[in-house]
Design a protein around this motif. Structure first.
Motif, PDB file in Angstrom:
ATOM      1  N   ARG A   1     -14.955  31.597  42.600  1.00  0.00           N
ATOM      2  CA  ARG A   1     -14.909  32.361  41.357  1.00  0.00           C
ATOM      3  C   ARG A   1     -13.688  33.270  41.301  1.00  0.00           C
ATOM      4  O   ARG A   1     -12.994  33.330  40.270  1.00  0.00           O
ATOM      5  CB  ARG A   1     -16.186  33.192  41.198  1.00  0.00           C
TER       6      ARG A   1
ATOM      7  N   TYR B   1     -10.993  32.876  38.295  1.00  0.00           N
ATOM      8  CA  TYR B   1     -10.898  33.984  37.354  1.00  0.00           C
ATOM      9  C   TYR B   1      -9.593  34.746  37.532  1.00  0.00           C
ATOM     10  O   TYR B   1      -9.009  35.240  36.551  1.00  0.00           O
ATOM     11  CB  TYR B   1     -12.113  34.913  37.518  1.00  0.00           C
TER      12      TYR B   1
ATOM     13  N   GLU C   1      -9.793  31.588  28.640  1.00  0.00           N
ATOM     14  CA  GLU C   1     -11.123  31.004  28.399  1.00  0.00           C
ATOM     15  C   GLU C   1     -11.191  29.574  28.938  1.00  0.00           C
ATOM     16  O   GLU C   1     -12.166  29.195  29.603  1.00  0.00           O
ATOM     17  CB  GLU C   1     -11.440  31.003  26.900  1.00  0.00           C
TER      18      GLU C   1
ATOM     19  N   ARG D   1     -11.277  29.366  32.815  1.00  0.00           N
ATOM     20  CA  ARG D   1     -12.562  29.765  33.391  1.00  0.00           C
ATOM     21  C   ARG D   1     -13.580  28.623  33.404  1.00  0.00           C
ATOM     22  O   ARG D   1     -14.517  28.624  34.208  1.00  0.00           O
ATOM     23  CB  ARG D   1     -13.124  30.968  32.637  1.00  0.00           C
ATOM     24  N   HIS D   2     -13.384  27.653  32.531  1.00  0.00           N
ATOM     25  CA  HIS D   2     -14.273  26.493  32.533  1.00  0.00           C
ATOM     26  C   HIS D   2     -14.229  25.761  33.873  1.00  0.00           C
ATOM     27  O   HIS D   2     -15.204  25.107  34.249  1.00  0.00           O
ATOM     28  CB  HIS D   2     -13.909  25.531  31.393  1.00  0.00           C
TER      29      HIS D   2
ATOM     30  N   HIS E   1     -14.419  26.957  36.690  1.00  0.00           N
ATOM     31  CA  HIS E   1     -15.507  27.524  37.476  1.00  0.00           C
ATOM     32  C   HIS E   1     -16.856  27.371  36.782  1.00  0.00           C
ATOM     33  O   HIS E   1     -17.822  26.880  37.358  1.00  0.00           O
ATOM     34  CB  HIS E   1     -15.245  29.016  37.752  1.00  0.00           C
ATOM     35  N   ASP E   2     -16.916  27.779  35.522  1.00  0.00           N
ATOM     36  CA  ASP E   2     -18.197  27.901  34.839  1.00  0.00           C
ATOM     37  C   ASP E   2     -18.844  26.555  34.527  1.00  0.00           C
ATOM     38  O   ASP E   2     -20.067  26.481  34.341  1.00  0.00           O
ATOM     39  CB  ASP E   2     -18.028  28.698  33.542  1.00  0.00           C
ATOM     40  N   HIS E   3     -18.050  25.499  34.455  1.00  0.00           N
ATOM     41  CA  HIS E   3     -18.571  24.167  34.117  1.00  0.00           C
ATOM     42  C   HIS E   3     -18.128  23.139  35.155  1.00  0.00           C
ATOM     43  O   HIS E   3     -17.916  21.970  34.824  1.00  0.00           O
ATOM     44  CB  HIS E   3     -18.099  23.758  32.717  1.00  0.00           C
TER      45      HIS E   3
END
Length: 206
Positions: A55, A59, A70, A73-74, A76-78
């Motif tokens: 992360r 980030y 934005e 960050r995907h 990591h987030d997805h």
């Protein structure tokens, strides 16, 4: 030399790894191309694969590029949507080798954080006799050191190891140490390689 153990890469051998495909689908190819031209996301991923925090790395990288923050960050987030789907024929080959009692290892450029996310999703990742995961080892392919660590860890002579990887440079580095290698371009070719080495029958390799 007779093959005594088989070594699998994971990305694009057992699980499709095409991050660009995810970003094309979610944001459109034009935006994806623009972002990848400006931001070295694969270089970022190399840091994760050498053991950097998942992360924090993503980030932190995103914060350097506010225009793309934005989207970055995907990564990591997805992440599970980037690393999908499994390659069923390759998984069957892994399990066929295991069923015959042939030692099977993984050698993969994979982060600590991403490995923890992937293993609950893909149960076959827990089926290796030993999984050599770069994030825990602190070095990535094709650095010769990672192959030396596998040799020491698995206990097999280099020339008795058969390694499948989708990147020719990773196979070349293994062969430089005496390993046998197969540049993976699809599961059928890998199946034929395993049959050719006498590890599986044609029926077992289906």
């Amino acid at each position: 030399m007779t093959v005594e153990a088989v070594v699998f890469d994971i990305g694009n051998v057992l699980i499709e790894w095409q991050p660009e495909r995810y970003f094309d689908r979610v944001f459109g190819e034009e935006r994806r191309r623009a972002m990848f031209a400006e931001v070295d996301l694969h270089g970022m991923n190399d840091l994760i694969d050498t053991g950097h925090d998942f992360r924090e790395t993503v980030y932190g990288w995103a914060a350097k590029y506010p225009h793309w923050e934005e989207m970055i960050r995907h990564w990591h987030d997805h992440w599970l949507d980037l690393a999908t789907p499994a390659i069923p024929h390759s998984v069957r080959l892994l399990r066929a080798l295991k069923a015959k009692g042939i030692p099977v290892f993984a050698l993969t450029n994979f982060g600590i954080g991403t490995w923890k996310i992937a293993t609950p999703r893909y149960d076959f990742l827990t089926e290796f006799d030993i999984a050599f995961v770069s994030g825990y080892m602190g070095v990535i392919k094709p650095d010769p050191a990672i192959y030396a660590m596998v040799e020491e860890g698995c206990g097999f002579p280099p020339d008795s190891l058969l390694f499948a990887d989708d990147r020719a440079e990773n196979i070349a580095a293994a062969k430089a140490r005496g390993w046998q290698g197969h540049v993976f371009q699809g599961p059928q070719g890998w199946a034929e390689c395993l049959v050719g080495h006498g590890l599986l029958t044609e029926k077992e390799a289906l």
